[in-house]
Design a protein around this motif. Structure first.
Motif, short mmCIF file in Angstrom:
data_model
loop_
_atom_site.label_atom_id
_atom_site.label_comp_id
_atom_site.label_asym_id
_atom_site.label_seq_id
_atom_site.Cartn_x
_atom_site.Cartn_y
_atom_site.Cartn_z
N VAL A 177 0.84 -1.22 0.00
CA VAL A 177 0.00 0.00 0.00
C VAL A 177 0.86 1.26 0.00
O VAL A 177 0.48 2.28 -0.58
CB VAL A 177 -0.97 -0.01 1.19
N TYR A 188 -4.77 4.62 1.64
CA TYR A 188 -5.05 3.29 2.19
C TYR A 188 -5.46 3.38 3.65
O TYR A 188 -5.19 4.37 4.33
CB TYR A 188 -3.82 2.38 2.04
N THR A 207 -3.32 4.45 8.32
CA THR A 207 -3.86 5.08 7.10
C THR A 207 -2.77 5.91 6.45
O THR A 207 -1.84 6.38 7.12
CB THR A 207 -5.07 5.99 7.41
N LYS A 313 -14.23 3.17 -1.25
CA LYS A 313 -13.01 3.92 -1.53
C LYS A 313 -13.19 5.36 -1.05
O LYS A 313 -14.31 5.86 -0.95
CB LYS A 313 -12.69 3.94 -3.03
#
Length: 782
Positions: A177, A188, A207, A313
C-alpha cells in the motif's frame, strides 16, 4: 526608516512603531482594521496595555532584550471589543532614533488548528505520521511513539525502521500500500498486526494519504492507532478516524456531512464561501450541491461519488462550481463513507478545497515554464545558427579576399611586365596582345566577383526588383548557347543543345535576370567539368491563356555534389568545396543569387546530382504574353552589332567631372570614339568654374562623378540646379557616372537633380544610349 513605514502602509501585516517609553506613535491601517481600534485609540498608549495581562512579563522581557529580526514571539493581543487574538511578532529597532517596530501577523487560526489537532489526538488516541520523501525520515507524533514504545527525543526513524515493528505478512501488506501511495497517490487504511519495541503484540490501524503537485507525489502522511483495547463502536471508530484525517487537512477547508438515509446535507461557513451561496437559499439537501456544480461536470462528479461509496473507496474528485454571482471556481472534493452493520452506506463526511487560485497560479507557472523552455531552446538554436553563420561568413570573406586579390595581382604583374618589356623595347605585338587579353580576362573576373557581391547585397536588403518587358527568348538563349559552346570547345568538352517550342518566341519578363541565371548555371557547368560534355535541354510550354513556362535543364559530367552537401548548395556563404585545394574559382554566391532571382520571377530551381558522375540543374520560369517573331534567330545573330547612331553626337561637347586620372582617360577615349568633344574637370569646384565662364553654354551635357574631393557630385548638381549664378546652364542634362551600383545610389542621384545614371565600368554602347536618351528629352522639352 521612512521606507519601512511606506512598505508596510498597504500590506496586511500588523505594523506598530513605539518610542523608548513603549508609547505607540504610529500604526498602519491594517493594525487598526484587525484590532477594530481607531488610530486615536492606539496612538500615545503604552504597547503593553494591548497585550493579555498574562503576557506582560514575557513581552516586557522580549522588548528589554532587544531580541530583533531573528526571533519570533507569539502572544495574545487585545481587540476593541475586549476579545483577544494570537499575534506572531518580531522586533525591529531603529538604532539612530531609538524607536522600535513591532511587525506581526494574526495566527489565531493556525493556533486553533494546532490545538484542535492535539486535542483530537488526545481524545481519539490516534497518532499522526509523515514521511520526508527526499530523506526517508519519518515524523511520529507523541502518540505514535507511545504505541511503538520509543523515545521521541532520541529515536528518529526512517521507513525501514518503521517496518521492523511488523511481522512478515504485515510488512508485505504495508509495503504494497505504501508503494501504491507513493506511485499513484492512492490512499489506504489497513489493520495490521504489530510488535512494539518492548515486545507487545498489538493490532493497529494505519492510514496513508499523499499530496500531489503537478502530477507528482511530494508528501505522504497518515494516522496510526492502537485498536487492541478499543471499546468503541465500529461506526464511532470509523467516524472519529475520518474526522481526525479530515481535521489534519481542515484549515481553511470547507467541511460537509451528508445523511444518506435522510437526505440531509450540512455545510460549514467556509463551504458557503467556496460555493458563493447564502444560507437563505440553502435547503440542506443533496439537490443544493447538484444545483451548484457546473452542468458539464455534474454527471462525472456524481458517478465518482457513487463509485467511492459502492467500492468502499475514499472519494477524491475535482470539479467546477457556479456561484450565485456567476463566477466559476475549481473545487477538489474528498470524502469517506460510514456503513451500518449490514454494510449499507448511511453517512458521508467530506471536505472541499477551493483550487481556483492555485490552478490559475499552476497554469501561469506552467505557461511561464513552457515559454522559458521555448525561449531557452530558441536562444540555443539562434546561438548555434549565429556561430555557424560567423564561421561561414569568415570563410566566405577569406575566399572573397583570395578571389579579389588573385586577379588584381595578375593585372599588376602583367602591367609591370608590359612596362618592363616596353622599356627594354623587347615586347612584340603578339606578346603585348596576349598580356592585354590576360589583363582583360582578370578584370572581367574581378568585375563578376564585385557584381555577385552587389547583387547579393541588394537581395539581402530586399532592394532587387524584377522588370517586365518584351524580349526575344530565342535570341537570348541562342546568344548564351553560342558563347558557352565556344568556351566548352576551348576546354575540350562536347556541347549539346536541344530545344522544343523555342522558335522565335517573344516573351514578357525580365531578360537581364534570366540571362544572369543561365550565365551562372552554364558557367558552373563548364567550371566544374574537366571531361565529358555539357548538355542543355530547353523547352517552352505554352498555355491556353497566352502565358508559358520556360524549362531549361543544364546537365554536366563534372565532379558532382555529395548528397549531404546538396541541402546547403543554395545557401549564402556556403560552398560545396571551400578548402584551399579546390580547383574552381568563385565567391559561392552564384547559386544563392540564381535561386533567389528564379523565385522572385515566380519560378523554381532544383538539382539532381551524384558525386563523381555529374549534376543536373533545372529551372522553371513563368513568362507572360508569348508571341512568335517573324525574324529568325539566325537573322538576329547576323544583325549589325555596332548600331550606334554617331550622327546624334555631331557638334556635341561634354563636360566630364571626374577626379580619377585613369577614369578620365577611359571616359575621354569612349567619348572620342563617339566623336564627342570633351572637357575634363578634376572636381566639382573646377566643373562649376567651367560652367560659370563665358564658354559655359557650349556644353551639351555633363558626366558627373559622385565621389570627388573639395565638392562632390551631389552638391555640385544641387548648386547647378538652384544657384542663380548658374542660371544659363540650370537645365543642362547631367548623367551620374559612379562606382556606387546599388539601387539606392541611383535613387539618390535622381533626387539630387541628375537626369541619368550609369554604373562604372561603362561600355560604349551603354554610354551612347544614355546620352542619346537625355539629349532627345532635353531637345523635346526645349
Amino acid at each position: 526608516m521612512l521606507s519601512i513605514i511606506k512598505f508596510f502602509e498597504n500590506i496586511d501585516f500588523i505594523f506598530i512603531r513605539c518610542n523608548r517609553n513603549n508609547k505607540i506613535d504610529h500604526c498602519n491601517p491594517f493594525s487598526t482594521h484587525i484590532t477594530a481600534f481607531t488610530s486615536a485609540d492606539l496612538l500615545g498608549k503604552n504597547l503593553l496595555s494591548f497585550f493579555h495581562p498574562d503576557e506582560h512579563k514575557a513581552v516586557t522581557q522580549a522588548l528589554t532584550q532587544n531580541d530583533v529580526n531573528s526571533t519570533y514571539h507569539t502572544h495574545r493581543f487585545i481587540k476593541a471589543d475586549g476579545s483577544f487574538f494570537w499575534i506572531k511578532w518580531q522586533l525591529t529597532v531603529d538604532e539612530a532614533q531609538g524607536d522600535y517596530y513591532v511587525i506581526g501577523e494574526d495566527v489565531s487560526e493556525s493556533k486553533r488548528v494546532s490545538s484542535a489537532l492535539s486535542a483530537l489526538e488526545s481524545v481519539t488516541d490516534t497518532g499522526y505520521w509523515e514521511i520526508d520523501l527526499d530523506t526517508g525520515y519519518l515524523y511520529w507524533s507523541d502518540y505514535v511513539h507511545r504505541i511503538h514504545e520509543t523515545d521521541a527525543a532520541t529515536f528518529r526513524p526512517k521507513l525501514e525502521d518503521g517496518l521492523k515493528f511488523f511481522p512478515p505478512d504485515a510488512i508485505s501488506t504495508l509495503t504494497d500500500v505504501l508503494q501504491k501511495l507513493e506511485q499513484t497517490g492512492e490512499p489506504y487504511s489497513v489493520d495490521l498486526n504489530f510488535i512494539s519495541s518492548k515486545g507487545k503484540n498489538l493490532i493497529v490501524n494505519a492510514t496513508g494519504f499523499s499530496e500531489v503537485i503537478n502530477g507528482r507525489v511530494v508528501r505522504n502522511f497518515g494516522t496510526f492507532k492502537d485498536l487492541t483495547m478499543q471499546k468503541e463502536d465500529e461506526m464511532t471508530r470509523q467516524g472519529l478516524e475520518q474526522r481526525v484525517v479530515l481535521a489534519l487537512q481542515a484549515a481553511q477547508i470547507g467541511v460537509w456531512d451528508y445523511d444518506i438515509v435522510g437526505d440531509r446535507l450540512v455545510w460549514d461557513d467556509r463551504l458557503f464561501e467556496i460555493y458563493g451561496r447564502s444560507r437563505d437559499s440553502f435547503n440542506g439537501i443533496l439537490q443544493d450541491w447538484n444545483d451548484s456544480v457546473y452542468p458539464d461536470d455534474l454527471a462525472e462528479a456524481q458517478n465518482a461519488f457513487l463509485d467511492s461509496i459502492t467500492n468502499h473507496k475514499y472519494f477524491k474528485h475535482e470539479f467546477r462550481v457556479v456561484t450565485n454571482s456567476g463566477d466559476i471556481r475549481s473545487v477538489l472534493g474528498m470524502a469517506a463513507c460510514i456503513y451500518d452493520a449490514n454494510n449499507n452506506p448511511i453517512k458521508a463526511t467530506g471536505v472541499n478545497i477551493d483550487l481556483t487560485e492555485a490552478n490559475q497560479i499552476k497554469d501561469e507557472l506552467k505557461a511561464i515554464s513552457e515559454r522559458a523552455q521555448n525561449n531557452a531552446q530558441l536562444a540555443e538554436k539562434m546561438a548555434e545558427k549565429a556561430k555557424a553563420a560567423d564561421i561561414q561568413k569568415s570563410a566566405f570573406l577569406a575566399n572573397v579576399s583570395h578571389e579579389i586579390r588573385t586577379p588584381i595581382s595578375g593585372v599588376i604583374g602583367l602591367v609591370d611586365m608590359l612596362i618592363e618589356d616596353a622599356a627594354m623595347k623587347a615586347v612584340s605585338d603578339e606578346k603585348r596582345q596576349h598580356y592585354l587579353g590576360l589583363i582583360k580576362n582578370s578584370s572581367k573576373h574581378l568585375l563578376n566577383i564585385i557584381t555577385d557581391i552587389l547583387d547579393f547585397s541588394k537581395i539581402e536588403a530586399g532592394k532587387i526588383s524584377i522588370s517586365s518587358q518584351q524580349f526575344n527568348l530565342t535570341k537570348l538563349v541562342g546568344e548564351l548557347i553560342d558563347d558557352f559552346a565556344h568556351r566548352a570547345t576551348e576546354k575540350g568538352l562536347k556541347f549539346d543543345y536541344q530545344s522544343v517550342g523555342m522558335e522565335n518566341a517573344l516573351c514578357t519578363g525580365d531578360p537581364h535576370r534570366l540571362r544572369q541565371i543561365l550565365y551562372n548555371l552554364l558557367g558552373n557547368a563548364i567550371k566544374f567539368t574537366t571531361a565529358g560534355k555539357i548538355s542543355v535541354r530547353a523547352r517552352l510550354n505554352k498555355k491556353a491563356d497566352g502565358n508559358a513556362n520556360f524549362i531549361c535543364a543544364i546537365i554536366d559530367t563534372g565532379i558532382g555534389i555529395k548528397e549531404d552537401s546538396q541541402g546547403t548548395l543554395f545557401e549564402a556563404f556556403e560552398q560545396v568545396d571551400s578548402s584551399a585545394t579546390r580547383r574552381a574559382q568563385g565567391t559561392g554566391l552564384g547559386l544563392p543569387i540564381s535561386r533567389k532571382l528564379v523565385e522572385l520571377m515566380g519560378g523554381s530551381v532544383k538539382v539532381d546530382s551524384e558525386f563523381g558522375v555529374g549534376s543536373n540543374f533545372t529551372i522553371n520560369v513563368p513568362f507572360g504574353s508569348i508571341e512568335k517573331s517573324n525574324v529568325s534567330y539566325s537573322a538576329m545573330t547576323n544583325a549589325e552589332t555596332d548600331d550606334i547612331n554617331y550622327q546624334a553626337f555631331e557638334n556635341c561637347h561634354a563636360l566630364v567631372a571626374e577626379d580619377n586620372e585613369i577614369n578620365q582617360v577611359v571616359i575621354q577615349n569612349l567619348l572620342d570614339q563617339l566623336k564627342i568633344k570633351c572637357t575634363l574637370a578634376a572636381d566639382g569646384e573646377e566643373a562649376l568654374e567651367y560652367l560659370h565662364s563665358d564658354e559655359g553654354a557650349q556644353y551639351n551635357f555633363i558626366l558627373m562623378d559622385c565621389q570627388m574631393p573639395k565638392l562632390d557630385g551631389f552638391e555640385t548638381t544641387r548648386m547647378i540646379r538652384e544657384d542663380d549664378k548658374y542660371q544659363k546652364v540650370k537645365n543642362i542634362p547631367i548623367i551620374a557616372l559612379t562606382a556606387n551600383a546599388m539601387k539606392s545610389d541611383k535613387e539618390k542621384c535622381l533626387r539630387a537633380g541628375m537626369n541619368g545614371y550609369l554604373a562604372k565600368p561603362v561600355t560604349k554602347a551603354l554610354l551612347s544610349a544614355s546620352i542619346i536618351e537625355l539629349l532627345q528629352a532635353s531637345r523635346s522639352s526645349n
